[in-house]
Each structure stands twice: as C-alpha cells, then as structure tokens.
Design an enzyme around this catalytic site. Structure first.
Site, PDB file in Angstrom:
ATOM      1  N   ASP A 149       4.748 -14.392  11.750  1.00 40.44           N
ATOM      2  CA  ASP A 149       3.413 -14.877  11.380  1.00 40.44           C
ATOM      3  C   ASP A 149       2.399 -13.740  11.567  1.00 40.44           C
ATOM      4  OD1 ASP A 149       0.908 -16.050  11.310  1.00 40.44           O
ATOM      5  OD2 ASP A 149       1.488 -17.806  12.482  1.00 40.44           O
TER       6      ASP A 149
ATOM      7  N   GLU B 269       0.819  -1.217   0.000  1.00 46.91           N
ATOM      8  CA  GLU B 269       0.000   0.000   0.000  1.00 46.91           C
ATOM      9  C   GLU B 269       0.853   1.267   0.000  1.00 46.91           C
ATOM     10  OE1 GLU B 269      -3.277  -0.063   2.784  1.00 46.91           O
ATOM     11  OE2 GLU B 269      -3.328   2.125   2.900  1.00 46.91           O
TER      12      GLU B 269
ATOM     13  N   LYS C 190      -7.192  -1.102  11.610  1.00 51.01           N
ATOM     14  CA  LYS C 190      -6.570  -1.504  10.333  1.00 51.01           C
ATOM     15  C   LYS C 190      -5.394  -0.582  10.029  1.00 51.01           C
ATOM     16  CE  LYS C 190      -6.099  -1.793   5.646  1.00 51.01           C
ATOM     17  NZ  LYS C 190      -5.354  -0.889   4.754  1.00 51.01           N
TER      18      LYS C 190
ATOM     19  N   HIS D 251      -2.485  10.443  -0.159  1.00 51.56           N
ATOM     20  CA  HIS D 251      -2.584   9.099  -0.724  1.00 51.56           C
ATOM     21  C   HIS D 251      -2.526   9.165  -2.244  1.00 51.56           C
ATOM     22  CE1 HIS D 251      -3.600   4.950   0.269  1.00 51.56           C
ATOM     23  NE2 HIS D 251      -4.141   4.913  -0.933  1.00 51.56           N
TER      24      HIS D 251
END
Ligand code: MEV
Length: 431
Positions: free
Chosen positions: A288, A88, A272, A386
C-alpha cells in the site's frame, strides 16, 4: 560475477543492452528463480480479469506500468535484485548506478524496529479526561487481552497487542478527547486489518471505562514504532566525475542536502526523490504505497516543521555518509502481495523472507535514489541524464521501433532538441 554468501548476485553485466525477454531470463537466472515466474513478471495478462474483479469494485480492466529491475544492490552483505514499478524515466537507472557505487564500498547497512503498528480509539468529551486516561492505563492488561482474543493466528506467530498508550487532547474543535493507542506487533503483515479489528473489539470496553462514547477506531499511518534505517558510506574517490574530483562532489551533495533540512520547499522535492525509489518497490511488491507516503511525510513533519527524511554528512577520510530513517509498514502476507501474481513473483525475485527484510531493502533503495538525485543536482544538473532517458520515450512517440529507438534518441539528444517533431525528422533520415 561476484556473488554474496548465498550465491546470489545483483550484478548482471550488459542488462541494459538486452531485449526485454533476454533481460527477464537473465534476471530470473541470477535470482535462481524457475521459468514459471517469467509469465507473472512479463505483464500482459499477468493479473487475470477475474482476480482483478475480486480486488476492487466496478472493474473494467487492468492498468499496466513498466516493471524494471534495479541491479547492484548489496544490503547487509546480501545481494538483491530489486523490482521497481514506475512510469518515470531515470529512476531505475539512477538507483542501479548509485547501488553500484555503494557496492564498491560495502553496500548499504540497514536496521529496523519490530513491526509494531498503532491503532487509535477516540473517546469523545469524557467528563474527566485525566481520570479517564488513568482508568484506561490501569486496565492495560484487560484491554490487551481483549485485543489479542481477536487474532489467534497473529498471537500464535508471536505477534499481537503488546502495549497501550493514552493521550489527552483537552482542547479540540469538538471538545476534549482521550485517545487510546493499541500497539500491535503485526509480524509479516502490513497490519491494517489486524489492528483495525482489535481497535473495534476493545472500543465498547474503552467507552465503559472512560465513561464516554467512542467514535474512531482505526490504525495510524504514522507508524513511528515501525521505523527502518539505511546508511551508506562512500569514499570521495567513488564519486569523482569527469569534471569534478570526489571531494567536490561530496561537498556538493552535503550542500544540496542541507537546504532540505531547513526548508520545507526543498524538503518536499528532496523527499519526493527518496519516494521515487521507495514507492516503485512498494508498488511492485503489491504493498500500500499511500500508507507508506502518508507515514513518510507525517514522520518528516514530526517536529512540527517538515524536514528531510535523510541526512548527508562528511565522515572519516572525507567519506560521504548518508542516512535515512522513516516508517515502513510493508507486509509479505495478505493484500495484493498475496493475490497479485506479479507482486508474488517480485517478492520471490527479491528473495526476501520477512516484512522487515523487505522494509530494509526498500529503505536502501530510497537512500540510493536520494543520492542519485543529489549527485546529479550537485554536478551536471538533473536534465542531462533525464533528457537522455526521456529521449527514448520521445523517439517511441515519434514512431521509432526496435533499434531505431536508441538511434533516434541519441540523435535528438546530440541535437539538443528532445522533441517529437525533431525525432520524426531524425526517423525520416534513418529510414
Ligand atoms: C524528480 O522526480 C526527483 C528530484 O526532483 C529529486 C530531488 O530534487 O532531489 C530530482
């Protein structure tokens, strides 16, 4: 170049504007790493096919992601260059920028629990669940001894099973159950293998003592005995933007963060954003990330209502005070961290020497990432920054190469049309 007490620096001027090769050389030099780490970090064959074939089944190739370096991190007075594997745009830039703001105010402060994992042993439908619970608790020392007989390496390092807990569920869809937890100090491992082996080893004796059969014998990813905490305190002046004074930004961040405390819809997105940073470092270091995700979200829901993993408050002198706490089951020994050459090089680059130190740096990155998102959301909105970064992607898709990429990206952002079509037109104009 400002260095920490170990002579390391996470400030590398002009890194953004260098070529990929020059960046890698600059990062290796700043971290004091020899040239031999370069190939592993460069990708492109860094994970040999034979090694990949041994890691999972039915291997047909390898899968690459960009590996970026977040700069400017100071954690507990020590400088860290942080490797991040992520697809991202804006994640690495935001983390680095927020770390730069934090750095001016003393950086991040972290702490962590001892690396204690839980394994669960499920006893099915005992006739006397409460009696079984007490018999198991009375056999604590015997069960710990059986568990510790499985792993002399771990006990030799000062780790091993340290305690047990026993819980009764008198009413489940499959009847009453008694659940025994082994609490295991796994030292510098993630610990899944160690605790699963111990759980399987104690199971026959647990069944005997409880007088009922055992089914599950597996770790819990809700590693709530292995928490990590990060804190940052920024004076309002550090947050001033072109349009807003620092106190307004502080209030904006606090307002934005408050919704995540009370509303699961917002908390999911807020968390998130935290995991954007955390997962990227977890992945780059061969750990992991599904385990980390599972632990984080289960911890966020521990009260029965899903909430934010971080808190943002206004402290003394109007300072913005951010805190983050979550489970962090990462290791430095075993798994892909030990076998994947790029993961090994990433760990060397960070210069961390224990799983706890790694966990604490990761938490600092999560908090920085959270601040980056909240600051943008509370000021100009997320899309401007962004889109500026995304525009480079679009320019490449349109066929731009070399310095055309930045020129085309700048042109489509200025035009307010970040599309492949517009990028193709701009590319035609400049070539
Ligand atoms: C995007 O990947 C992450 C954000 O949505 C996080 C947030 O909203 O806090 C920007």
């Amino acid at each position: 170049m400002v260095k920490d007490n170990d002579g390391r620096t996470s400030r590398i001027a002009g890194l953004r504007d260098m070529t990929v090769e020059a960046r890698r050389a600059a990062v290796l030099a700043a971290a004091g790493l020899p040239e031999d780490a370069s190939a592993a970090l460069a990708g492109g064959g860094a994970l040999p096919k034979a090694l990949a074939d041994g890691m999972i089944e039915n291997v047909i190739g390898t899968f690459e992601l960009p590996l970026g370096i977040a700069t400017n991190f100071t954690v507990n007075g020590r400088d860290y260059l942080v490797p991040m594997a992520v697809e991202e745009p804006s994640v690495v830039a935001a983390a680095s920028y927020m770390a730069r703001l934090a750095r001016g105010a003393g950086g991040f402060h972290t702490s962590s629990d001892a690396p204690v994992m839980r394994a669960q042993v499920q006893v099915l439908r005992p006739a006397d669940p409460q009696g079984a619970r007490q018999r198991l608790l009375a056999a604590r020392d015997e069960l710990i001894a059986i568990a510790n007989a499985q792993d002399s390496v771990l006990t030799g390092l000062g780790g091993g099973c340290i305690d047990i807990e026993v819980q009764v569920f008198s009413d489940t869809p499959a009847g009453a159950m008694v659940i025994l937890h082994l609490l295991v100090d796994v030292r510098d491992a993630m610990g899944a293998n160690a605790v699963n082996t111990m759980a399987e080893a104690v199971a026959p004796r647990v069944a005997e003592i409880a007088g009922a059969p055992v089914r599950l014998r597996i770790l819990s990813n809700l590693a709530d005995r292995r928490l990590v905490r990060a804190r940052v305190e920024l004076p309002p002046e550090a947050l001033t933007t072109e349009a807003l004074d620092g106190a307004e930004v502080v209030q904006g961040v606090v307002d934005a963060a408050a919704l995540a405390v009370v509303d699961p819809y917002r908390a999911a997105t807020h968390n998130k954003g935290i995991m954007n940073g955390i997962d990227a470092v977890v992945l780059a270091t061969g750990n992991d990330w599904r385990a980390i995700e599972a632990g984080a979200h289960a911890y966020a829901a521990r009260s029965g209502r899903y909430t934010s993993l971080s808190r943002w408050e206004i402290g003394a002198g109007g300072a913005l005070v951010g805190t983050l706490e979550l489970p962090m089951a990462v290791g430095l020994v075993g798994g892909a961290t030990k076998t994947h050459p790029a993961a090994q090089a990433a760990v060397r680059l960070m210069g961390v020497t224990s799983a706890r130190e790694l966990a604490e740096v990761i938490a600092a990155v999560g908090l920085a990432q959270n601040l980056g998102a909240l600051r943008a959301l509370a000021t100009e909105g997320i899309q401007k920054g962004h889109m500026t970064l995304h525009a480079r992607n679009i320019a490449i898709l349109a066929g731009a190469t070399g310095d055309q990429v930045d020129r085309v990206a700048a042109a489509i952002v200025a035009a307010g049309a970040v599309t492949v079509e517009r990028a193709r037109a701009e590319l035609r104009d400049i070539s």
